[in-house]
Write an enzyme that holds these catalytic residues in place. Structure first.
Site, PDB file in Angstrom:
ATOM      1  N   GLU A  51       0.991  -1.358   0.040  1.00  0.00           N
ATOM      2  CA  GLU A  51       0.205  -0.243   0.147  1.00  0.00           C
ATOM      3  C   GLU A  51       0.986   1.654  -0.083  1.00  0.00           C
ATOM      4  OE1 GLU A  51      -2.471  -3.362   2.404  1.00  0.00           O
ATOM      5  OE2 GLU A  51      -0.402  -2.656   1.802  1.00  0.00           O
ATOM      6  N   PHE A 113     -11.773  -6.846  14.037  1.00  0.00           N
ATOM      7  CA  PHE A 113     -11.232  -7.311  13.490  1.00  0.00           C
ATOM      8  C   PHE A 113     -10.574  -5.860  11.690  1.00  0.00           C
ATOM      9  CE2 PHE A 113      -9.841  -9.343   9.445  1.00  0.00           C
ATOM     10  CZ  PHE A 113      -8.143 -10.314   9.785  1.00  0.00           C
ATOM     11  N   GLN A 114      -8.940  -5.436  11.822  1.00  0.00           N
ATOM     12  CA  GLN A 114      -8.700  -4.868  11.083  1.00  0.00           C
ATOM     13  C   GLN A 114      -9.730  -3.554  11.399  1.00  0.00           C
ATOM     14  OE1 GLN A 114      -8.285  -6.632   7.055  1.00  0.00           O
ATOM     15  NE2 GLN A 114      -6.160  -7.474   7.708  1.00  0.00           N
ATOM     16  N   LYS A 163     -17.537  -0.389   5.438  1.00  0.00           N
ATOM     17  CA  LYS A 163     -18.237  -1.835   4.561  1.00  0.00           C
ATOM     18  C   LYS A 163     -19.654  -1.818   4.196  1.00  0.00           C
ATOM     19  CE  LYS A 163     -17.480  -6.400   3.501  1.00  0.00           C
ATOM     20  NZ  LYS A 163     -17.021  -7.749   3.613  1.00  0.00           N
ATOM     21  N   MET A 467      23.571  10.058   4.030  1.00  0.00           N
ATOM     22  CA  MET A 467      24.055  11.130   4.165  1.00  0.00           C
ATOM     23  C   MET A 467      24.129  11.333   5.659  1.00  0.00           C
ATOM     24  SD  MET A 467      23.816  14.161   3.957  1.00  0.00           S
ATOM     25  CE  MET A 467      22.522  14.837   2.051  1.00  0.00           C
TER      26      MET A 467
END
Length: 554
Positions: A51, A113-114, A163, A467
């Site tokens: 993602e 969940f999630q 959802k 760096m």
């Protein structure tokens, strides 16, 4: 027309003329993905490997095309994996719309969940965000999100869709996108007159530009303005390409790794005309010693930037292109030959230079500049290679240079290059990477191969976090704590195992031939270049020093 929320999402994307989205599916966006499948002849979906890659790709697409970038992810870890990309876009004022799924309304706030409160997580790093709890408000929310992302100072907007909202049906009616007008309400005649008076009275003006020039598509007006007032021009990292690097008035980048001509010159000026720039700490360094004899005329679309880091003598809040048009319409063409020649003297006396012993990143980038044309987009990761690119590659047009300036996101470049190549299929897209950054999101090589995107990755491998190592060398007595990487990785073999071409540069004599071979490839290619671990970026301003107190090469 009766449609599900998922279908309304896609219809609204079509309203906004979205032709490409980047993302990764999951359970709480499954209905949106089903609708995308049914509309794939209208909207192309690019499936990234992670993602975060989708968010960086949407960002690169937006920066390189000027359109709003769009990415999609599911709830929970899918949404949180977008956060770094959202913050990157926010810091650099990139227009994006991020669509996330979430658990059904009845499960919100129950540690389901999630489930993550992604709107709460991203509140500090978005222009605005939404949780859609009413299906009847979904279409207008999406339309408003695109408008907010594009108007004024651009930025990312997130829409979180539970959802069951995606599954519910309601009436949908097509609506034309709201026209985004340029911000001109505060560009008063008095403000323009005061600015002109300052400019006309100035003997040694210096123009300092930032990313706002690129975002407002004001490069043509800026060129006319600079030539009208006959003043030297310097740029922040984000402003590169807003003014032609090859123009005789351009002095190079300003700031921590800016040129001596820019840093010394601006401290000799009596008027700084700051255009779409925010006086960041990497530019100004020690504020008390920054341009002590100069008045500051600040032109910016965002009133929050005025007097935030440096106090202005006069300012104009408004769209940069419109401000410059009005200044150009009223300016008296001027001749500041003596001042311009003084700055040219600094450019001649203090050119960028590097040691000529062995293979150097600076030489590779110079040769890349020589063999590419204006039909090229260059992305970078973050670190030494980023600064060398800013110093040694000539960006003569806006949207040619994609880099994470404000957040400094390692792993940004590959995703951004993917988005840029998808949005600009006829252009050559190059990502210049360091080995440390490259490892962070190298999984997106799979995306480049899957879509046969002809991206050229130039991997500058110094076997270290260069760096940070440079700072450890200069300021920490050479205590290289966790910056020596010592990979056993065969990067050419890695590329080939992903299914792309792998090339190697180990000697200076190979550079031009191998780079040309890479450019001639019809698919993705990685060019591995091994340089010495102690090569450094110079000039450099030490922490807390005035910007004209530069450490030069060696």
């Amino acid at each position: 027309m009766l449609l599900t929320g998922a279908d309304i999402v896609v219809e609204c994307l079509k309203e906004q003329k979205v032709d490409t989205v980047f993302g990764y599916p999951g359970g709480n966006v499954i209905h949106i993905y089903d609708s995308l499948y049914k509309n794939k002849k209208y909207i192309k979906h690019i499936l990234t490997a992670h993602e975060q890659g989708a968010s960086h790709a949407a960002d690169g697409y937006a920066r390189s095309t000027g359109k709003v970038g769009v990415c999609i992810a599911t709830s929970g870890p899918g949404a949180t994996n977008l956060v770094t990309g959202i913050a990157t876009a926010y810091m650099d004022s990139v227009p994006m719309v991020i669509i996330t799924g979430n658990v059904p309304l009845s499960l919100l706030g129950k540690d389901s969940f999630q489930e993550v409160d992604i709107a709460g997580v991203t509140a500090p790093i978005t222009k605005h965000n939404y949780i859609v709890k009413d299906i009847n408000k979904l279409a207008d929310t999406i339309r408003e999100a695109f408008y907010i992302a594009s108007e004024g100072r651009q930025g990312p907007v997130l829409i979180d869709i539970p959802k069951d909202i995606a599954m519910t049906t309601t009436d949908y009616e097509y609506a034309e996108p709201k026209l985004v007008e340029r911000c001109i309400k505060n560009i008063t005649e008095e403000a323009i007159e005061n600015a002109l008076e300052l400019i006309n009275k100035s003997k040694q003006p210096f123009i300092y530009i930032g990313g706002g020039v690129v975002r407002s598509e004001a490069s043509k007006e800026l060129l006319e303005f600079a030539e009208n007032i006959d003043a030297p021009v310097t740029s922040s990292l984000m402003g590169l390409g807003g003014f032609p690097s090859s123009h005789e008035l351009f002095t190079g980048m300003i700031g921590m790794h800016g040129t001596k001509a820019s840093n010394k010159g601006i401290n000799k000026s009596d008027l700084i005309i700051a255009i779409g720039a925010r006086f960041s700490d990497r530019v100004v360094s020690k504020v008390e010693k920054f341009a002590p004899n100069a008045k500051i005329l600040h032109i910016d679309i965002d009133p929050a930037e005025i007097n935030k880091n440096v106090v202005s003598y006069h300012y104009i809040v408004g769209d940069i292109r419109e401000v410059l048009k009005q200044l150009n319409n009223n300016i008296i063409k001027q001749d500041r030959k003596q001042w311009v020649n003084k700055i040219k003297g600094y450019k001649d006396k203090y050119p960028l230079r590097y040691p000529d012993n062995g293979l150097k990143a600076q030489y590779i980038i110079e040769k890349l500049n020589d063999i590419t044309d204006e039909n090229t987009i260059v992305a970078t990761e973050v670190g030494q290679h980023q600064m060398w690119t800013a110093q040694y590659y000539n960006f003569n047009s806006p949207k040619e240079f994609l880099t994470s300036g404000g957040l400094g996101t390692m792993g940004f470049g590959l995703g951004a290059a993917i988005g840029a190549q998808v949005g600009n299929p006829t252009k050559t897209v190059i990502n210049i990477a360091g080995d440390g950054c490259f490892k962070m999101n190298l999984i997106e090589l799979a995306t480049a191969v899957n879509y046969n995107l002809p991206i050229i990755i130039i991997l500058i491998n110094n076997n270290s976090l260069g760096m940070v190592r440079q700072w450890q060398s200069l300021f920490f007595d050479g205590r290289y704590s966790e910056t020596t990487l010592n990979h056993a990785t065969n990067f050419v073999g890695l590329a080939e195992n992903f299914g792309m071409r792998g090339l190697e540069i180990s000697r200076k004599e190979q550079v031009e031939e191998v780079l040309q071979e890479a450019i001639n490839c019809k698919g993705p290619v990685l060019v591995h270049c091994r340089i010495h671990e102690d090569d450094k970026v110079f000039p450099m301003v030490a922490p807390g020093e005035a910007i004209d107190s530069l450490i030069m090469e060696g």
